[in-house]
Design a protein around this motif. Structure first.
Motif, PDB file in Angstrom:
ATOM      1  N   ILE A   1       0.367  -1.242  -0.172  1.00 25.89           N
ATOM      2  CA  ILE A   1      -0.077  -0.259  -0.158  1.00 25.89           C
ATOM      3  C   ILE A   1       0.821   0.932  -0.018  1.00 25.89           C
ATOM      4  O   ILE A   1       1.158   1.850   1.092  1.00 25.89           O
TER       5      ILE A   1
ATOM      6  N   GLN B   1      -6.711   5.906  -2.331  1.00 27.09           N
ATOM      7  CA  GLN B   1      -6.478   5.231  -1.440  1.00 27.09           C
ATOM      8  C   GLN B   1      -7.129   5.787   0.120  1.00 27.09           C
ATOM      9  O   GLN B   1      -7.884   5.336   0.769  1.00 27.09           O
TER      10      GLN B   1
ATOM     11  N   SER C   1     -10.160   3.910   1.097  1.00 26.04           N
ATOM     12  CA  SER C   1     -10.218   3.641   2.864  1.00 26.04           C
ATOM     13  C   SER C   1     -11.248   4.101   3.297  1.00 26.04           C
ATOM     14  O   SER C   1     -11.886   2.874   3.862  1.00 26.04           O
TER      15      SER C   1
ATOM     16  N   LEU D   1      -8.705   0.123   0.882  1.00 19.97           N
ATOM     17  CA  LEU D   1      -7.418   0.408   0.841  1.00 19.97           C
ATOM     18  C   LEU D   1      -5.870   0.353   0.181  1.00 19.97           C
ATOM     19  O   LEU D   1      -5.549   0.793  -0.190  1.00 19.97           O
TER      20      LEU D   1
END
Length: 370
Positions: A252, A314, A318, A326
Motif C-alpha cells: 500500500i 487510497q 479506505s 485501501l
C-alpha cells in the motif's frame, strides 16, 4: 326518429402502450430505473465484489509467475502454475518455520512496546493539557467498548477475515487455472459488435495488472530486506519483524510507508535515543531511495501512477470500504485508467475514420461537380 351518431376514436390514448410517445418515455424510464437498480446492487454487494476483485489480483500474481516460468522452461501451463503455487506455499511455510518462534516473541514484544510508548505520549500530552488524563481515557474506553462485546467482535472479525482470505485464494487459483474460460465468459456478456474492442481492453487490463503487481512485489521484497538488514546493523530491536511488516505494508504505497515508519521509530526509541535516531535515519533513507530511485525505475517498466492520484484514491477507498478498499485502491485505479485510455483511443479512431469518410465524400462531390 333521429339516429344517434357515435364517434369512435381510433388513435391510442396517452395511457396506452401503443402510443409512440408513451413507448419512448417508457424506454427512457426503464433505462433510468435499470441504472438505479444497478447502482443499488453495487452498493449492497460492494464487499463481495471487492473480494472477487481481490481474487482476480491473486490470479494475476499467479498468472504472472506462470508466464515467467514458461519463458524459461517449455512446460505445460498447468505444470508451471503448480510450480508457482508450490513455491509460494514453500516460501510461506519456510518463513513461519524458520522464524516463527522469533516472530511470535517479537510480535508480543512489539505490542508491549507500542503500549508503553503510547502511554508515555499520552502522559506527555496530558501534562500539556492537550488530552484528558490516562484514567479518564481508560474509563471512556471501557464505557464505549465493553469487554464482552470487544472479545466477541474480535473473534467474529478474525473468523470473517480468515474466511474471506480463503475465498480470495480459491477464486484466484481457479481463475489462474483457466483464465481464457473466464475471459470468454466476460466477452459473452458484451454485445457482439463490441466484443473485439472489449477483448483488446480486457487483454490490456490483464497485462497492466500483471506488470503493476510484479513491480509492487519487487518493491515489497526490496524494502523489507533492506529495512531488516539496516535495522539489524543499527541494533534496533525486532528488526526481523519490522522488516517483514515494512515489506507487507509496502503493498500500500504512501500510507503503508507512514505506518511502518511510526512502528519503526516507536520501537527504536524504546531501546534508546541512539536507536531511535538510527530508526528515523533508516526510515527516511529507505523511503528516499525507494521514492527517487526504485519507484521511478519500476514505474518506467510498469505502470506510472501519479502520487496525488494514488493517495487520493487510497483515502477515498479506505473511507468507503475499509482496509480491503485501501489495499485494492491502486489496482482499481489502474484498471480505470486503462479503460479510459482505451475509450479515448476508440474515440480518436472513430474521429479519424469520420474525417476520412467526410474527405472522401467531398472528393467525390468535387469530381461529380467538375
Amino acid at each position: 326518429m333521429s339516429e344517434d351518431h357515435v364517434s369512435v376514436v381510433h388513435e391510442p390514448g396517452p395511457n396506452e402502450l401503443r402510443d409512440p410517445l408513451v413507448r419512448a418515455e417508457m424506454r427512457r424510464a426503464s433505462v433510468w430505473f435499470g441504472m438505479a437498480i444497478a447502482a443499488a446492487l453495487v452498493v449492497l454487494l460492494i464487499q463481495p465484489l471487492l473480494l472477487i476483485f481481490a481474487g482476480l489480483v491473486v490470479a494475476s500474481m499467479l498468472d504472472g509467475g506462470t508466464r515467467l516460468i514458461r519463458r524459461a522452461l517449455p512446460i505445460p501451463r498447468g505444470v508451471a502454475l503448480l510450480i508457482v503455487v508450490l513455491l509460494v506455499v514453500a516460501f510461506v511455510a519456510g518463513v513461519f518455520y524458520l522464524t516463527g518462534v522469533e516472530i511470535a516473541s517479537q510480535a508480543e514484544q512489539l505490542r508491549a512496546t507500542l503500549e508503553a510508548q503510547s502511554v508515555r505520549v499520552t502522559a506527555w500530552l496530558s501534562q500539556l493539557g492537550v488530552m484528558p488524563e490516562a484514567s479518564d481515557l481508560t474509563g471512556l474506553a471501557q464505557q464505549a467498548l465493553g469487554s464482552v462485546g470487544k472479545v466477541t467482535s474480535f473473534i467474529g472479525g478474525a473468523i470473517g477475515a480468515i474466511g474471506s482470505f480463503f475465498l480470495v485464494m480459491v477464486i484466484g487459483l481457479f481463475v489462474a487455472m483457466e483464465p481464457r474460460l473466464y475471459e470468454r465468459g466476460l466477452q459473452w456478456m458484451v454485445p457482439m459488435g463490441s466484443r473485439d474492442q472489449f477483448a483488446i481492453t480486457l487483454a490490456r487490463m490483464a497485462r497492466t495488472m500483471r506488470i503493476l503487481l510484479a513491480g509492487r512485489l519487487a518493491g515489497m521484497v526490496f524494502e523489507g530486506a533492506l529495512t531488516w538488514i539496516l535495522l539489524s546493523v543499527a541494533g534496533v530491536p525486532m528488526a526481523l519483524l519490522l522488516g517483514i511488516l515494512t515489506g507487507m505494508l509496502a503493498f500500500i504505497p504512501n500510507i503503508g510507508a507512514f505506518i511502518s515508519g511510526v512502528l519503526m521509530v516507536a520501537v527504536g526509541f524504546s531501546a534508546g535515543a541512539n536507536e531511535g535516531l538510527w530508526a528515523i535515519a533508516i526510515y527516511f533513507g529507505v523511503q528516499t531511495f525507494d521514492g527517487y530511485v526504485l519507484l521511478p525505475l519500476v514505474a518506467k517498466h510498469t505502470v506510472d501512477m501519479p502520487p496525488a492520484l494514488t493517495m487520493s484514491s487510497q483515502i477515498l477507498m479506505s473511507t468507503l470500504f475499509g482496509f480491503l478498499g485501501l489495499a485494492l485502491a491502486d489496482p482499481i485505479v489502474a484498471m480505470i485508467k486503462v479503460a479510459l485510455e482505451r475509450s479515448a483511443e476508440q474515440a480518436k479512431a472513430a474521429g479519424v475514420a469520420r474525417d476520412a469518410a467526410t474527405a472522401k465524400r467531398r472528393r467525390v462531390r468535387g469530381k461529380a461537380a467538375s
